[in-house]
Design an enzyme around this catalytic site. Structure first.
Site, PDB file in Angstrom:
ATOM      1  CD  GLU A  16      93.364  -2.722 -14.512  1.00 37.76           C
ATOM      2  OE1 GLU A  16      92.314  -2.417 -15.101  1.00 37.76           O
ATOM      3  OE2 GLU A  16      94.126  -1.880 -13.990  1.00 37.76           O
ATOM      4  CB  ALA A  33      98.404   3.642 -12.100  1.00 43.74           C
ATOM      5  CD  GLU A  89      92.376  -1.161 -10.003  1.00 49.82           C
ATOM      6  OE1 GLU A  89      93.190  -1.385 -10.917  1.00 49.82           O
ATOM      7  OE2 GLU A  89      91.681  -2.076  -9.455  1.00 49.82           O
ATOM      8  N   GLY A 104      96.736  -2.268 -11.331  1.00 50.36           N
ATOM      9  CA  GLY A 104      97.250  -2.382 -12.685  1.00 50.36           C
ATOM     10  C   GLY A 104      98.132  -3.596 -12.896  1.00 50.36           C
TER      11      GLY A 104
END
Length: 265
Positions: free
Chosen positions: A120, A66, A139, A117
């Site tokens: 992910e 992110a 994270e 991310g």
């Protein structure tokens, strides 16, 4: 269709490459998510596209995660607004889930760091081929948790114990470490990443990709109650007979030949 943060390269045998190019570090921004969703729509609806590969134009990073600066800048607007924060998490989950549920094989060609991310997004793909960099859900080291589906996908892929260990410790895995635990499917050199990914993608593309899409839906159903999975599997099995692929596969079987699914189109 034009894109700002990705390029689409249609190659031989119906293999389409999505090349992420969102300088300076391929951070996950709203524009990138919009482009990825539009690409999923475009390539998913195109019958000439049989396999999708996601990779990066960045030399060192697959996807950085992110956009943390943007999150900090916009954080004040969500102060005391839990629903707004939930909405941002759901936004990323839904974007990545488009590829997880796309009824075509999707391969992540990881050519650099895939942290947070970025990991992910890779987890939302069916296969992960990695050449360099590190991968992991990092994270918690920032006081956050994976919010784009990572806690769910890593647990289902690796099991609860290993996922808990990796998420709690924010471990950054080298390619070979990731291969040993099953986080990635194959490790290669940077020089051979495109070549080996292409060979695997074309191998899939020559197969019964419509059946693969239906199998993919049934495999996802295995994550719920087995009775529900049986129902989805049965209906998916029935739908294979509407694709035309069984006629090709069964005919080749009885003739003792290799089925030519690609040439039969």
């Amino acid at each position: 269709m034009s894109y700002e943060t990705i390029q689409i390269d249609r190659r031989d045998k119906g293999v389409a490459w999505i090349i992420i190019d969102n300088p300076p570090a391929n951070a996950i921004s709203e524009k990138l998510m919009t482009d990825l969703e539009q690409a999923a729509d475009e390539l998913g609806a195109d019958p000439s596209v049989r396999v999708i590969v996601i990779t990066s134009a960045h030399e060192k990073t697959f996807v950085a995660g992110a956009d943390l600066k943007a999150m900090i800048q916009s954080g004040s607007q969500y102060a005391g607004n839990e629903a707004g924060i939930v909405q941002q998490s759901v936004r990323m989950q839904q974007c990545f889930n488009r590829f997880a549920t796309l009824p075509k094989p999707v391969i992540a060609a990881i050519n650099g760091h895939a942290l947070g991310g970025g990991c992910e997004l890779a987890l939302a793909c069916d296969f992960r081929i990695m050449s360099k960099g590190k991968i992991g859900l990092t994270e918690v080291s920032l006081g956050l948790i994976p919010g784009a589906g990572g806690t769910q996908r890593m647990t289902r892929l690796l099991g609860r114990a290993k996922a808990t260990e990796l998420i709690f410790t924010s471990k950054r895995l080298e390619p070979e470490e990731a291969l040993q635990i099953g986080l990635v499917n194959k490790v290669t050199t940077p020089e051979k990443l495109v070549e080996e990914t292409t060979a695997f993608a074309e191998q899939l593309a020559e197969g019964a990709v419509k059946a693969m899409g239906l199998a993919k839906r049934s495999i996802h159903a295995a994550e719920g109650p087995v009775e529900d999975g049986f129902i989805i599997e049965a209906h998916s099995f029935a739908q294979t007979f509407k694709t035309g692929e069984p006629a090709v596969g069964l005919d080749a079987f009885f003739q003792k030949k290799k089925p030519q699914f690609l040439r039969s189109l």
